[in-house]
Motif scaffolding. Structure first.
Motif, PDB file in Angstrom:
ATOM      1  N   VAL A 159     -35.384-102.538  96.036  1.00 49.71           N
ATOM      2  CA  VAL A 159     -36.787-101.693  95.941  1.00 49.71           C
ATOM      3  C   VAL A 159     -37.915-102.860  96.419  1.00 49.71           C
ATOM      4  CG1 VAL A 159     -38.388-100.433  94.614  1.00 49.71           C
ATOM      5  CG2 VAL A 159     -36.088-100.182  94.044  1.00 49.71           C
ATOM      6  N   ALA A 160     -38.740-102.354  97.231  1.00 53.16           N
ATOM      7  CA  ALA A 160     -39.900-102.954  97.655  1.00 53.16           C
ATOM      8  C   ALA A 160     -41.202-102.421  96.959  1.00 53.16           C
ATOM      9  CB  ALA A 160     -40.174-103.035  99.181  1.00 53.16           C
ATOM     10  N   PHE A 161     -41.835-102.993  96.431  1.00 55.66           N
ATOM     11  CA  PHE A 161     -43.080-102.747  95.636  1.00 55.66           C
ATOM     12  C   PHE A 161     -44.413-103.455  96.348  1.00 55.66           C
ATOM     13  CE2 PHE A 161     -39.910-102.919  92.350  1.00 55.66           C
ATOM     14  CZ  PHE A 161     -39.785-101.566  91.635  1.00 55.66           C
ATOM     15  N   THR A 162     -45.369-102.504  96.732  1.00 55.34           N
ATOM     16  CA  THR A 162     -46.357-102.928  97.363  1.00 55.34           C
ATOM     17  C   THR A 162     -47.789-102.449  96.710  1.00 55.34           C
ATOM     18  OG1 THR A 162     -46.733-101.157  99.128  1.00 55.34           O
ATOM     19  CG2 THR A 162     -44.832-102.542  99.475  1.00 55.34           C
ATOM     20  N   LYS A 163     -48.705-102.904  97.227  1.00 55.99           N
ATOM     21  CA  LYS A 163     -50.183-102.395  96.670  1.00 55.99           C
ATOM     22  C   LYS A 163     -50.825-102.607  98.266  1.00 55.99           C
ATOM     23  CE  LYS A 163     -54.550-102.928  94.585  1.00 55.99           C
ATOM     24  NZ  LYS A 163     -55.177-103.982  93.503  1.00 55.99           N
ATOM     25  N   ASN A 164     -51.431-101.524  98.606  1.00 54.89           N
ATOM     26  CA  ASN A 164     -52.375-101.559  99.701  1.00 54.89           C
ATOM     27  C   ASN A 164     -51.689-102.022 100.988  1.00 54.89           C
ATOM     28  OD1 ASN A 164     -54.442-100.232  98.167  1.00 54.89           O
ATOM     29  ND2 ASN A 164     -55.551-102.405  97.738  1.00 54.89           N
ATOM     30  N   PHE A 165     -50.609-101.421 101.129  1.00 51.73           N
ATOM     31  CA  PHE A 165     -49.872-101.626 102.555  1.00 51.73           C
ATOM     32  C   PHE A 165     -50.639-100.736 103.447  1.00 51.73           C
ATOM     33  CE2 PHE A 165     -46.855-100.824 105.877  1.00 51.73           C
ATOM     34  CZ  PHE A 165     -45.694-101.603 105.591  1.00 51.73           C
ATOM     35  N   GLU A 166     -51.033-101.360 104.544  1.00 53.42           N
ATOM     36  CA  GLU A 166     -51.592-100.973 105.980  1.00 53.42           C
ATOM     37  C   GLU A 166     -51.159-101.031 107.087  1.00 53.42           C
ATOM     38  OE1 GLU A 166     -55.542-102.586 106.047  1.00 53.42           O
ATOM     39  OE2 GLU A 166     -55.843-102.576 103.882  1.00 53.42           O
ATOM     40  N   GLY A 167     -51.087 -99.860 107.855  1.00 58.27           N
ATOM     41  CA  GLY A 167     -50.588 -99.728 109.175  1.00 58.27           C
ATOM     42  C   GLY A 167     -49.165-100.339 109.537  1.00 58.27           C
ATOM     43  N   SER A 168     -49.009-101.485 110.123  1.00 53.99           N
ATOM     44  CA  SER A 168     -47.851-102.408 110.363  1.00 53.99           C
ATOM     45  C   SER A 168     -46.796-101.625 110.940  1.00 53.99           C
ATOM     46  CB  SER A 168     -47.519-103.155 108.926  1.00 53.99           C
ATOM     47  OG  SER A 168     -48.343-103.566 108.374  1.00 53.99           O
ATOM     48  N   PRO A 169     -46.858-101.151 112.005  1.00 55.50           N
ATOM     49  CA  PRO A 169     -45.654-100.426 112.836  1.00 55.50           C
ATOM     50  C   PRO A 169     -44.530-101.635 112.800  1.00 55.50           C
ATOM     51  CG  PRO A 169     -47.871-100.032 113.994  1.00 55.50           C
ATOM     52  CD  PRO A 169     -47.936-101.015 112.894  1.00 55.50           C
ATOM     53  N   HIS A 170     -43.389-100.991 112.312  1.00 55.28           N
ATOM     54  CA  HIS A 170     -42.085-102.094 112.309  1.00 55.28           C
ATOM     55  C   HIS A 170     -41.009-101.154 112.200  1.00 55.28           C
ATOM     56  CE1 HIS A 170     -42.914-101.104 108.075  1.00 55.28           C
ATOM     57  NE2 HIS A 170     -41.473-101.519 107.772  1.00 55.28           N
ATOM     58  N   ILE A 171     -39.731-101.861 112.520  1.00 47.87           N
ATOM     59  CA  ILE A 171     -38.315-101.240 112.106  1.00 47.87           C
ATOM     60  C   ILE A 171     -37.668-101.898 111.286  1.00 47.87           C
ATOM     61  CG2 ILE A 171     -36.162-100.811 113.481  1.00 47.87           C
ATOM     62  CD1 ILE A 171     -37.621-100.221 115.896  1.00 47.87           C
ATOM     63  N   ASP A 172     -37.057-101.380 110.247  1.00 44.63           N
ATOM     64  CA  ASP A 172     -36.338-102.127 109.209  1.00 44.63           C
ATOM     65  C   ASP A 172     -34.818-102.399 109.831  1.00 44.63           C
ATOM     66  OD1 ASP A 172     -38.414-102.034 107.273  1.00 44.63           O
ATOM     67  OD2 ASP A 172     -37.795 -99.873 106.989  1.00 44.63           O
ATOM     68  N   THR A 173     -34.897-103.635 110.324  1.00 39.01           N
ATOM     69  CA  THR A 173     -33.424-103.914 111.186  1.00 39.01           C
ATOM     70  C   THR A 173     -32.337-104.141 110.034  1.00 39.01           C
ATOM     71  OG1 THR A 173     -34.310-106.384 111.269  1.00 39.01           O
ATOM     72  CG2 THR A 173     -35.026-104.919 113.142  1.00 39.01           C
ATOM     73  N   GLN A 174     -32.855-104.633 108.869  1.00 41.63           N
ATOM     74  CA  GLN A 174     -31.679-104.908 107.735  1.00 41.63           C
ATOM     75  C   GLN A 174     -31.239-103.493 107.025  1.00 41.63           C
ATOM     76  OE1 GLN A 174     -30.594-108.080 107.563  1.00 41.63           O
ATOM     77  NE2 GLN A 174     -31.990-108.300 109.156  1.00 41.63           N
ATOM     78  N   ASN A 175     -31.802-102.543 107.149  1.00 45.89           N
ATOM     79  CA  ASN A 175     -31.353-101.422 106.764  1.00 45.89           C
ATOM     80  C   ASN A 175     -30.283-100.755 107.284  1.00 45.89           C
ATOM     81  OD1 ASN A 175     -33.734-101.722 105.145  1.00 45.89           O
ATOM     82  ND2 ASN A 175     -34.395 -99.653 105.472  1.00 45.89           N
ATOM     83  N   ILE A 176     -29.149-100.164 106.560  1.00 46.20           N
ATOM     84  CA  ILE A 176     -28.150 -99.535 107.079  1.00 46.20           C
ATOM     85  C   ILE A 176     -27.924 -98.165 106.776  1.00 46.20           C
ATOM     86  CG2 ILE A 176     -26.766-101.857 106.720  1.00 46.20           C
ATOM     87  CD1 ILE A 176     -25.377-100.309 104.252  1.00 46.20           C
ATOM     88  N   ALA A 177     -28.931 -97.458 106.240  1.00 46.00           N
ATOM     89  CA  ALA A 177     -29.258 -95.965 106.020  1.00 46.00           C
ATOM     90  C   ALA A 177     -30.449 -95.658 105.848  1.00 46.00           C
ATOM     91  CB  ALA A 177     -28.470 -95.782 104.774  1.00 46.00           C
ATOM     92  N   THR A 178     -30.765 -94.219 105.424  1.00 51.33           N
ATOM     93  CA  THR A 178     -32.088 -93.907 105.342  1.00 51.33           C
ATOM     94  C   THR A 178     -32.601 -94.626 103.933  1.00 51.33           C
ATOM     95  OG1 THR A 178     -31.331 -92.201 104.200  1.00 51.33           O
ATOM     96  CG2 THR A 178     -31.656 -91.656 106.372  1.00 51.33           C
ATOM     97  N   PHE A 179     -34.201 -94.336 103.895  1.00 53.46           N
ATOM     98  CA  PHE A 179     -34.538 -94.854 102.684  1.00 53.46           C
ATOM     99  C   PHE A 179     -35.559 -93.888 102.154  1.00 53.46           C
ATOM    100  CE2 PHE A 179     -38.419 -96.349 105.665  1.00 53.46           C
ATOM    101  CZ  PHE A 179     -39.343 -95.711 104.712  1.00 53.46           C
ATOM    102  N   ARG A 180     -35.949 -94.018 100.842  1.00 55.31           N
ATOM    103  CA  ARG A 180     -36.932 -93.072 100.077  1.00 55.31           C
ATOM    104  C   ARG A 180     -38.239 -93.870  99.915  1.00 55.31           C
ATOM    105  NH1 ARG A 180     -32.826 -91.397 101.908  1.00 55.31           N
ATOM    106  NH2 ARG A 180     -31.390 -89.851 100.661  1.00 55.31           N
ATOM    107  N   GLY A 181     -39.201 -93.215  99.914  1.00 54.01           N
ATOM    108  CA  GLY A 181     -40.495 -93.742  99.617  1.00 54.01           C
ATOM    109  C   GLY A 181     -41.424 -93.058  98.623  1.00 54.01           C
ATOM    110  N   LEU A 182     -41.951 -93.424  97.938  1.00 55.34           N
ATOM    111  CA  LEU A 182     -42.814 -92.894  96.867  1.00 55.34           C
ATOM    112  C   LEU A 182     -44.327 -93.540  96.962  1.00 55.34           C
ATOM    113  CD1 LEU A 182     -43.887 -91.228  94.324  1.00 55.34           C
ATOM    114  CD2 LEU A 182     -42.415 -92.934  92.963  1.00 55.34           C
ATOM    115  N   SER A 183     -45.516 -92.874  97.002  1.00 55.46           N
ATOM    116  CA  SER A 183     -46.676 -93.470  96.762  1.00 55.46           C
ATOM    117  C   SER A 183     -47.574 -93.054  95.699  1.00 55.46           C
ATOM    118  CB  SER A 183     -47.354 -93.392  98.251  1.00 55.46           C
ATOM    119  OG  SER A 183     -47.592 -92.126  98.282  1.00 55.46           O
ATOM    120  N   LEU A 184     -48.299 -93.918  94.980  1.00 59.77           N
ATOM    121  CA  LEU A 184     -48.955 -93.592  93.872  1.00 59.77           C
ATOM    122  C   LEU A 184     -50.476 -94.121  94.077  1.00 59.77           C
ATOM    123  CD1 LEU A 184     -46.426 -94.562  91.418  1.00 59.77           C
ATOM    124  CD2 LEU A 184     -47.011 -92.213  91.887  1.00 59.77           C
TER     125      LEU A 184
END
Length: 280
Positions: A159-184
């Motif tokens: 799990v990656a926990f972040t505060k104030n993630f902005e923009g940052s277009p990227h590809i998750d090259t280490q992922n081997i499947a879909t991910f789930r995302g929640l924002s608060l």
């Protein structure tokens, strides 16, 4: 040279396409815009310039608006409080951003027991020790995904926990499947959505505010702008186990560009093989 995701302006089309390999961009230029190039003559920069020229001669890309599955309000409230406590503690860490190529005030990865249950390496030991420092944060994050997507809750490895993630277009090259995302958080309404490129002519905006959204991070993705407030995010992903075939970027709603040809690399794709050289 490619810019790091943290340095890209996510509102620009060029930035949204930068995570792609040159081979994918070249295929897009040929299949979508009928502009075929020779890899030995036309380099990445010219391919990108030509793409931008073609895009500028047509309407903006379609945007598919979708929403994640609602997460229990009490869980969201408790998790947000725990994230705020984490940030207060995290201020004293030497490196509050563990992923420097991403623009965020705080970024921390916790690896779950499923990823190192049978390992005794020094890396596994450190991961266990780190996880033990944040038992409440891990517990609440796990509860959020378990209540909403119990099947996926048995699969994610980190799990990656972040505060104030902005923009940052990227590809998750280490992922081997879909991910789930929640924002608060209290970030501005309408902004802070997960954006992902569905195809050359379509982007999806996924609303994850107090919702758990599903997307494939092996497609270019980023966070849409938000003007004020704090945005916390909890990203569940998989880097070990059985590889899940990449099929589509999102899994809700109808495509707004159904005739858009696939330009991503697929096994057995003759066009891909033709350009699978130093440009890719």
């Amino acid at each position: 040279d490619k810019l790091h995701a943290a340095d890209r302006d996510a509102t620009l089309l060029r930035s949204q396409m930068e995570p792609h390999s040159t081979g994918t961009l070249r295929r897009r230029l040929a299949l979508v815009f009928k502009d075929t190039t020779d890899p030995d003559v036309v380099d990445r920069e010219e391919v990108m310039d030509r793409l931008i020229e073609h895009y500028n001669m047509r309407p903006p890309r379609e945007i598919r608006h979708i929403k994640g599955a609602p997460v229990d309000a009490a869980i969201c409230s408790d998790l947000l409080k725990e994230l705020e406590l984490w940030v207060e503690q995290d201020k004293f860490r030497m490196h509050p951003r563990e992923r420097l190529t991403i623009r965020a005030a705080h970024y921390m990865i916790l690896t779950g027991p499923a990823a190192f249950a049978k390992e005794t390496s020094s890396k596994a030991v450190k991961a266990k020790e780190k996880l033990a420092k944040y038992p409440r944060l891990w517990e609440l994050a796990h509860k959020a995904v378990t209540d909403t997507d119990p099947e996926f809750a048995q699969k994610y490895t980190a799990v990656a926990f972040t505060k104030n993630f902005e923009g940052s277009p990227h590809i998750d090259t280490q992922n081997i499947a879909t991910f789930r995302g929640l924002s608060l958080g209290d970030f501005s309404e309408g902004g802070g959505k997960l954006a992902v490129e569905c195809s050359a002519l379509e982007v999806a905006h996924l609303d994850t505010r107090n919702r758990l959204g599903k997307l494939d991070g092996r497609f270019p993705h980023w966070v849409t702008p938000y003007e004020d407030g704090d945005r916390y995010s909890v990203i569940y992903y998989i880097t070990r186990g059985e590889i899940e075939l990449r099929t589509t970027a999102v899994f809700e709603g109808e495509s707004l560009a159904p005739d858009d040809p696939a330009t991503y690399s697929l096994p057995g794709d003759n066009y891909y093989n033709k350009y699978n050289r130093a440009t890719n």
